[in-house]
Scaffold this active site. Sequence first.
Site, short mmCIF file in Angstrom:
data_model
loop_
_atom_site.label_atom_id
_atom_site.label_comp_id
_atom_site.label_asym_id
_atom_site.label_seq_id
_atom_site.Cartn_x
_atom_site.Cartn_y
_atom_site.Cartn_z
N HIS A 1 0.83 -1.21 0.00
CA HIS A 1 0.00 0.00 0.00
C HIS A 1 0.87 1.26 0.00
CE1 HIS A 1 -3.58 -2.43 1.86
NE2 HIS A 1 -3.26 -2.81 0.65
C1 LIG Z 1 0.27 -7.42 -4.62
C2 LIG Z 1 -0.64 -6.29 -4.25
C3 LIG Z 1 -1.76 -6.54 -3.45
C4 LIG Z 1 -2.61 -5.51 -3.10
N1 LIG Z 1 -3.79 -5.80 -2.48
C5 LIG Z 1 -4.74 -4.83 -2.37
C6 LIG Z 1 -6.06 -5.13 -1.93
O1 LIG Z 1 -6.43 -6.28 -1.70
N2 LIG Z 1 -6.94 -4.10 -1.81
C7 LIG Z 1 -6.60 -2.81 -2.08
O2 LIG Z 1 -7.44 -1.93 -1.91
N3 LIG Z 1 -5.35 -2.50 -2.50
C8 LIG Z 1 -4.44 -3.48 -2.69
N4 LIG Z 1 -3.21 -3.17 -3.19
C9 LIG Z 1 -2.86 -1.75 -3.42
C10 LIG Z 1 -3.49 -1.14 -4.64
O3 LIG Z 1 -3.65 -2.09 -5.66
C11 LIG Z 1 -2.61 0.04 -5.10
O4 LIG Z 1 -2.46 0.95 -4.04
C12 LIG Z 1 -3.21 0.80 -6.27
O5 LIG Z 1 -3.48 -0.13 -7.30
C13 LIG Z 1 -2.27 1.90 -6.77
O6 LIG Z 1 -2.90 2.58 -7.82
P1 LIG Z 1 -2.14 3.72 -8.67
O7 LIG Z 1 -3.11 4.20 -9.68
O8 LIG Z 1 -1.54 4.72 -7.75
O9 LIG Z 1 -0.94 2.94 -9.38
P2 LIG Z 1 -1.00 1.69 -10.36
O10 LIG Z 1 -2.30 0.99 -10.31
O11 LIG Z 1 0.23 0.90 -10.11
O12 LIG Z 1 -0.92 2.37 -11.79
C14 LIG Z 1 0.24 2.88 -12.36
C15 LIG Z 1 0.29 2.46 -13.82
O13 LIG Z 1 1.23 3.26 -14.50
C16 LIG Z 1 2.01 2.45 -15.36
N5 LIG Z 1 3.27 3.16 -15.56
C17 LIG Z 1 4.21 3.45 -14.63
N6 LIG Z 1 5.22 4.13 -15.19
C18 LIG Z 1 4.90 4.29 -16.50
C19 LIG Z 1 5.56 4.92 -17.59
N7 LIG Z 1 6.74 5.53 -17.45
N8 LIG Z 1 4.97 4.90 -18.81
C20 LIG Z 1 3.76 4.28 -18.99
N9 LIG Z 1 3.10 3.67 -17.97
C21 LIG Z 1 3.68 3.69 -16.75
C22 LIG Z 1 2.11 1.12 -14.63
O14 LIG Z 1 2.43 0.07 -15.51
C23 LIG Z 1 0.73 1.00 -14.00
O15 LIG Z 1 -0.20 0.35 -14.84
C24 LIG Z 1 -2.32 -4.18 -3.52
C25 LIG Z 1 -1.21 -3.93 -4.31
C26 LIG Z 1 -0.38 -4.96 -4.71
C27 LIG Z 1 0.80 -4.67 -5.58
#
Ligand SMILES: Cc1cc2nc3c(=O)[nH]c(=O)nc-3n(C[C@H](O)[C@H](O)[C@H](O)COP(=O)(O)OP(=O)(O)OC[C@H]3O[C@@H](n4cnc5c(N)ncnc54)[C@H](O)[C@@H]3O)c2cc1C
Length: 580
Positions: free
Chosen positions: A515
């Site tokens: 997280h």
């Molecule tokens: C293993 C795991 C288990 C988890 N379990 C839970 C759960 O059960 N419940 C819950 O609520 N949360 C859970 N989480 C946390 C939650 O999934 C994350 O906090 C959330 O998905 C983050 O969202 P975000 O939009 O900030 O980033 P992300 O969803 O990571 O999105 C970022 C995106 O940007 C892309 N990206 C990055 N850099 C670049 C670039 N330079 N060019 C193009 N694309 C790029 C990446 O590929 C990715 O698709 C978990 C996370 C993980 C990893």
Amino acid sequence: MAANFGELFLTILLIVCLTVSSQGREMMEKKYPYLRLASSFSSAKARGYDYIIVGGGTAGCPLAATLSEKYRVLVLERGGSPHGNLNVSYLQNFHISLADTSPKSPSQAFISTDGVINARARVLGGGTCINAGFYSRASPSFVMAKGWNLELVNESYPWVEKQIVQFPELAPWQVALKNGLLEAGVSPFNGYTFDHIYGTKIGGTIFDKNGFRHTAADLLAAGNPKNLRVLLHATVQKIIFNTRSPRPYAVGVLFKDENGRRHKAFLHAGRHSEIILSSGAIGSPQLLLLSGIGPKQDLQRLRVPLVVNNEFVGKGMSDNPMNTIFIPTKGHVEQSLIQSVGITKMGSFIEASNGFGQSSDSIHWHHGISSAEIGQLSTIPPKLRTLEAAQRYAKTKHEIPREAFQGGFILEKIDGPLSRGHLQLINTDIDTNPNITFNYFKHPRDLRRCVYGIRTIEKIINTNQFSNLAEDDSYTINMLLNMSVKANVNFIPKHTNDTVSLEQFCRDTVITIWHYHGGCHVGKVVDRDYRVLGASRLRVVDGSTFATSPGTNPQATVMMMGRYMGLKMLRERLGRRAGV
Ligand SMILES: Cc1cc2nc3c(=O)[nH]c(=O)nc-3n(C[C@H](O)[C@H](O)[C@H](O)COP(=O)(O)OP(=O)(O)OC[C@H]3O[C@@H](n4cnc5c(N)ncnc54)[C@H](O)[C@@H]3O)c2cc1C
Ligand SMILES: *[C@@H]1O[C@H](CO)[C@@H](O)[C@H](O)[C@H]1NC(C)=O
Ligand SMILES: *[C@@H]1O[C@H](CO)[C@@H](O)[C@H](O)[C@H]1NC(C)=O
Ligand SMILES: *[C@@H]1O[C@H](CO)[C@@H](O)[C@H](O)[C@H]1NC(C)=O
Ligand SMILES: *[C@@H]1O[C@H](CO)[C@@H](O)[C@H](O)[C@H]1NC(C)=O
Ligand SMILES: *[C@@H]1O[C@H](CO)[C@@H](O)[C@H](O)[C@H]1NC(C)=O
């Protein structure tokens, strides 16, 4: 002759593969008309976007779908498609993607300087494609502190929920936790609810009744396909600015496709067009730094031309420490990720997960979200953990007695946390993980909350609910403790009434619940509307803007934020005409 046959065979194989893959592509284009491979991008399509979203993740997908209702949107996602990838789609495969460290994996491993093995999503749909699926909203106080419009928040959560969230059929291990929590006094029981309320509850999940995962990528289907273009395997390397005006403004991005070829995409010239970074808590600060927004000295060291000097980019990174306790059971228990949660008033959240040991083949045995092969090496002190150790474990797993997989984990995550770290570039290659430090338990209050959480778990284990489940006579505690190290599981710490040793237990066994957040804090890197300070036409919308992680688990609020910001931007630009 043999060589000719070999060649013929290879040619036929090639033709078959090409046919299958072109059929696959056609099917993909029919079902997901907005999806394309990055290499298909041509300079004819390079200009005129109202919004370019970098990262098709948890926040990026709902944001893109919403903005595309009225405007031309380009999404650049570095990973591939989750559709049809069984490693992503099935609950039983949760640990498979995370254990896969190949460049094609939907998960990119990293190890913070703290020594805790961790993971970043690298797939369309982002974290929602590799996470444990638990869905729970933020507390009202979190929403208030953000200064969000409550009505708009109330519209945005259900938009996500109607499309991809359900309430689960409770698995036996989750029933046990729920009953154990209530017996241990984490009450009242609040039933099935998305809301963040003290006591014990069952939350939502993005897995359906068949264990099939729905993801943020599914939310793209709600967009206007005529306005929406999503490129897969498009890795953005930097934001392009116009630096001739007194205040630099973003005009486009430079990205590479799956063959390493470079392309540029540009915004429409109007002043309302914007680049939005939704690259996650590591990707967004990394990209700002690579684009020249960050601490001057760090950028000079790497010869990145300075665009905006801001010492706060990449600062204030946090990861919520997780600690788990394994409870051996008399019989096998059906696998589960997270469904029940105890929300204590002391800032610790109690959840549960269990793996699988029912197969006769040890290859299939695992410990769910505490699996050693995905880096959750809780019996090795953090600084000594390596990816090789995780892989070695997978190879020698068959030597571990099956009983070590018979049981489940109760886990404890602390709210907040107050401990802060930072992120720095190691080089200017976007594919290299930055150097990340979280400083787990540096703040004494974080450590106190861990100790409280472990004591709560001890109370739960001592309830009638658990003493009926737990293994008792056939193994002596010493045998179990010995087995636990080999199997990479910890049993009850030796002295739960001794705070000092519990503090040590927290530090030694700390793992992650993934997280992590921060790096682009509000008031430091972005303003309250998530516009990057010191530059124009550039925002950050994702978990990097959070000072604390929302709710018991963040994905609900990250997706809601994507929808919320999309609606807000449409309404601000169009007023009543927005019609959304
Ligand atoms: C293993 C795991 C288990 C988890 N379990 C839970 C759960 O059960 N419940 C819950 O609520 N949360 C859970 N989480 C946390 C939650 O999934 C994350 O906090 C959330 O998905 C983050 O969202 P975000 O939009 O900030 O980033 P992300 O969803 O990571 O999105 C970022 C995106 O940007 C892309 N990206 C990055 N850099 C670049 C670039 N330079 N060019 C193009 N694309 C790029 C990446 O590929 C990715 O698709 C978990 C996370 C993980 C990893
Ligand atoms: C699923 O994971 C396995 C094991 O890591 C790997 O061999 C396979 O290629 C993966 N499948 C996909 C579609 O990525
Ligand atoms: C938003 O929803 C919550 C919970 O469903 C409710 O308590 C609250 O009154 C609503 N607020 C507004 C402003 O609609
Ligand atoms: C990473 O950061 C740590 C602590 O801040 C530092 O000791 C180490 O040298 C850094 N590593 C690299 C490769 O920059
Ligand atoms: C546990 O391991 C230690 C050291 O390997 C050994 O001396 C001891 O006999 C073992 N105890 C049991 C109960 O197997
Ligand atoms: C824990 O508490 C018990 C009973 O109060 C006591 O006998 C024991 O010495 C305590 N253990 C430690 C390590 O403080």
